[in-house]
Design an enzyme around this catalytic site. Structure first.
Site, mmCIF file in Angstrom:
data_model
loop_
_atom_site.group_PDB
_atom_site.id
_atom_site.type_symbol
_atom_site.label_atom_id
_atom_site.label_comp_id
_atom_site.label_asym_id
_atom_site.label_seq_id
_atom_site.Cartn_x
_atom_site.Cartn_y
_atom_site.Cartn_z
ATOM 1 N N ASP A 1 49.726 50.329 39.615
ATOM 2 C CA ASP A 1 49.174 49.969 40.920
ATOM 3 C C ASP A 1 50.134 49.026 41.643
ATOM 4 O OD1 ASP A 1 47.028 49.291 42.962
ATOM 5 O OD2 ASP A 1 45.829 50.403 41.524
ATOM 6 N N HIS B 1 45.304 45.383 45.791
ATOM 7 C CA HIS B 1 44.622 46.533 45.214
ATOM 8 C C HIS B 1 44.602 46.509 43.686
ATOM 9 C CE1 HIS B 1 44.155 50.935 44.305
ATOM 10 N NE2 HIS B 1 43.338 50.864 45.329
ATOM 11 N N SER C 1 39.090 54.769 44.224
ATOM 12 C CA SER C 1 39.937 53.781 43.558
ATOM 13 C C SER C 1 39.116 52.767 42.774
ATOM 14 C CB SER C 1 40.788 53.027 44.592
ATOM 15 O OG SER C 1 41.872 53.782 45.019
#
Length: 727
Positions: A140, A180, A463
């Site tokens: 990520d 994220h 996600s």
């Protein structure tokens, strides 16, 4: 899309203020090789030892830079250089193929609203397993390993972007900050004020996406290779593309990772609610692809007096849609027709070719209260270039926009609470070409609270659903340490709860096997291998299809098995096994078949569930086949690239999902509606299609490309928007 509310950890300056923002967190893929780029990166697959090839390139092609060497998932190198210098490399005998990398990006935001992390307690109560000793790799944007809820969980990793052992999220001053990967990691193994699904799992962060949440295919595959070499038990990939293909390099790399013994969990995508929207690498047959479900959410809906109710699909980085009264609608044909000021009105407008940032800027200058934006059916809003919008903005389909325009131009907003529903943004299957059922499973993906740098946020997207399943997989790995990835997948998919929308079951292409049930997955006394019945595409006048499933009895008691005959349907005659008993600690295989008469069925996707009772508990086996044809995409992954060795040539590249008798491409110039036949090909085979053109012979400008596909006596039409610039 992705709603988020932030809470910043209290510091010396006291408590932060409250705000709301919207953010889309499916990672979008765009080509990095622009038509004007002097340097670009390519993945070079070779038929020799890639480390030897690296030495050779450095000795004999010194103007090229080897970014990464792949020796685990594939024999390949990522090479960067001027297109003039790729020419010589392209001619080397050891080169099998050269493919341009793609860019993964995720929007980012930097605000300081407040939320209560105590809401987030994802570890199931009463379970003795916490993921202890299980290694989970998170590919990520990195991780804020200084976060108090992640300090215990973080055990290392690697930064592929900066090529060091510090996978920290991008901070202010280093480029556009990211969050994220930290949010994803908290869902898996947060261990503090919030608690992840597997709080004692070991998180290893692999930073493949840099400032602003961007990175290339080369970096993502390099991160995946490193995670495999580091011995990860589980890998989470909350990223994806709009290429519905089972055979692109990223999907093949994921399949190979699973074959090497690692369970890989992938987000299914945020391009729903239409069918066929699943994208690579969620198209991987061996990975566990995860769709998003709503456990509980307050949603906004809009309507006029004459229109149907339409859901508010919030656009990223726009203010929250929180309108308490009705507003008139302004519906101009274009931005030029907007009045100088439009205060206290909601603007309904077609995006067309206007860049999103320009649209938002002009609407802000004119004082719009909110915006409803729509475009043609081929335009994917997930791929717009997002900017901050200081007013609420929502995306509509063209059909919904037309319904509003035809009615009374006065818009009301209503709010209702939704429980146990499929998230509308969650991408649907099946997978084109392989016709496999995707997603495999559903998990919570809406209003998910987790960690971000210096605080917490509530986000939504597949996600967020993917790391939830990764956490459950970590619990299973602790409980059953010798299980293979296939066995872990079977335990997960054999223990789900069937998801219903209204009075009907959601089809397999929306929910896979159903909603995740953590305790059932861990405590179940049986599992079913190969339990998704993918029967493929039926072209014959009559065909018998079958698939073998294996039921394992993990208990010390016998397991009674009974298949229930489905409701009769014209054109399908099921051939199901007889009732039987499986002895303790043994397994047994069963053939599930059906005789299909296509002419007695309508064309298209045929899907549903077969019931099998195991000790009187009903389990559902999803099945799917394509009857003759369907509206699946024949053409995916469309790209335009300069040839790496000739600046005067342009290559058209796309994936053809099945054999095509004739393919004709026609260009339509939208402004003047002039049409030009671009090219025609016959006998086009399934797989990657490439065709090279002399730049001087190409038209210039924006076009709508019409693909006319001749297949089995039918003509199928698909559209793509393309731009052919001056050179």
């Amino acid at each position: 899309m992705t709603s988020l509310i932030f809470h910043t950890l209290k510091g010396k300056r006291g408590a932060p203020s409250m705000k709301k923002f919207i953010l889309c967190f499916l990672l979008i893929i765009i080509p990095t090789t622009t038509l004007h780029a002097e340097e670009s990166t390519w993945i070079i697959e070779v038929d020799q030892n890639p480390h030897d090839i690296k030495d050779y390139i450095e000795d004999y092609h010194p103007l090229l830079k080897v970014e990464h060497v792949y020796d685990t998932l594939m024999d390949a190198l990522a090479v960067t250089g001027d297109t003039r210098h790729i020419k010589a490399l392209h001619e080397e005998q050891f080169v099998k193929s050269i493919q341009p990398v793609q860019m993964y990006t995720v929007p980012s935001n930097h605000a300081e609203p407040q939320i209560h992390p105590e809401r987030a307690r994802y570890h199931p109560t009463g379970l003795p397993y916490t993921g202890k000793g299980v290694k989970v790799g998170v590919i990520d944007t990195g991780i804020d390993y200084t976060h108090p809820d992640l300090e215990k969980s973080f055990h290392g990793g690697f930064d592929v972007v900066d090529f060091d052992e510090d996978p920290m999220e991008t901070k202010a001053g280093e480029g556009m900050p990211t969050l994220h990967g930290t949010h994803v990691s908290g869902i898996i193994a947060g261990n503090g004020l919030m608690q992840g699904v597997a709080p004692d799992a070991e998180i290893y962060a692999y930073r493949a996406l840099g400032p602003g949440g961007s990175g290339t295919t080369a970096q993502v595959i390099a991160a995946l290779e490193q995670a495999i070499k580091d011995g990860m038990d589980i890998i989470n990939m909350s990223l994806g593309s709009n290429t519905n293909s089972p055979d692109d390099p990223m999907t093949r790399a994921v399949n190979r990772a699973v074959e090497l013994g690692t369970t890989v969990i992938v987000a299914n995508g945020n391009s729903g609610p239409e069918e066929w929207t699943v994208g690579s690498p969620a198209t991987s047959e061996k990975a566990i692809s995860v769709g998003a479900a709503i456990t509980k959410q307050e949603v906004a809906q809009i309507k006029t007096a004459d229109s149907p109710t339409i859901p508010v699909r919030q656009l990223p980085l726009s203010e929250s849609w929180d309108l308490k009264k009705g507003y008139p609608i302004a519906a101009p044909q274009s931005l030029k027709e907007l009045e100088p000021t439009i205060h206290d009105r909601i603007v309904l407008i077609k995006k067309g070719n206007t860049p999103y940032y320009e649209l938002i800027q002009q609407l802000e200058e004119k004082g719009a209260t909110a915006a409803l934006i729509y475009n043609g059916p081929q335009d994917d809003p997930n791929q717009w270039e997002w900017v901050q919008a200081p007013f609420p903005a929502s995306y509509l389909t063209e059909e919904e926009a037309n319904a509003l325009i035809q009615g009374e131009l006065w818009l009301q907003t209503n709010y209702k609470t939704i429980k146990n529903a499929l998230a509308p943004f969650s991408s649907r299957g099946p997978v084109a070409s392989s016709w496999n059922i995707k997603p495999d499973i559903l998990a919570p993906g809406v209003d998910i609270v987790s960690t971000i740098p210096n605080g917490y946020a509530a986000l939504q997207g597949t996600s967020m659903a993917s790391p939830y399943v990764a956490g459950v997989a970590a619990l299973l790995k602790e409980a059953y340490p010798h299980d293979t990835p296939s066995q872990i997948k079977s335990r997960l998919l054999s223990s789900t709860k069937l998801f219903e929308t209204g009075d009907q079951e959601a089809p397999p292409s929306e929910q896979g096997t159903g909603f995740i049930d953590t305790k059932q997955a861990i405590n179940s006394t049986y599992s079913i291998e190969n339990n998704r019945l993918n029967f493929g595409k039926i072209d014959a006048t009559h065909k018998y299809v079958n698939q073998t499933i294996t039921i394992k009895n993990h208990d010390r008691e016998p397991l009674n098995v009974r298949f229930n005959i489905p409701k009769r349907q014209s054109g399908i005659v099921w051939d199901l096994p007889m009732s039987t008993t499986i002895e303790p600690k043994t397994s047994r295989s069963f053939e599930v078949g059906a005789s299909i008469t296509p002419d007695r069925l309508t064309k298209g996707n045929k899907e549903g569930f077969i019931e099998v009772e195991l000790n009187q508990k009903i389990n559902h086996l999803p099945f799917l086949f394509i009857n003759k044809t369907s509206d699946y995409p024949r053409i995916t992954g469309f790209e335009l690239d300069m040839e790496p060795f000739q600046n005067e040539q342009l290559t058209v590249r796309f994936f053809v999902n099945e054999n095509v008798e004739q393919l004709k491409v026609i260009l339509i110039e939208p402004k003047y509606l002039r049409t030009t036949e671009w090219f025609t090909e016959t006998d086009v085979k399934n797989g990657v299609f490439e065709k090279t053109f002399e730049v001087q012979n190409l038209p210039k400008g924006e076009f709508k490309a019409i693909f006319q596909i001749e297949q089995n006596g039918e003509t199928i039409t698909e559209e793509k928007n393309i731009y052919l610039p001056e050179f």
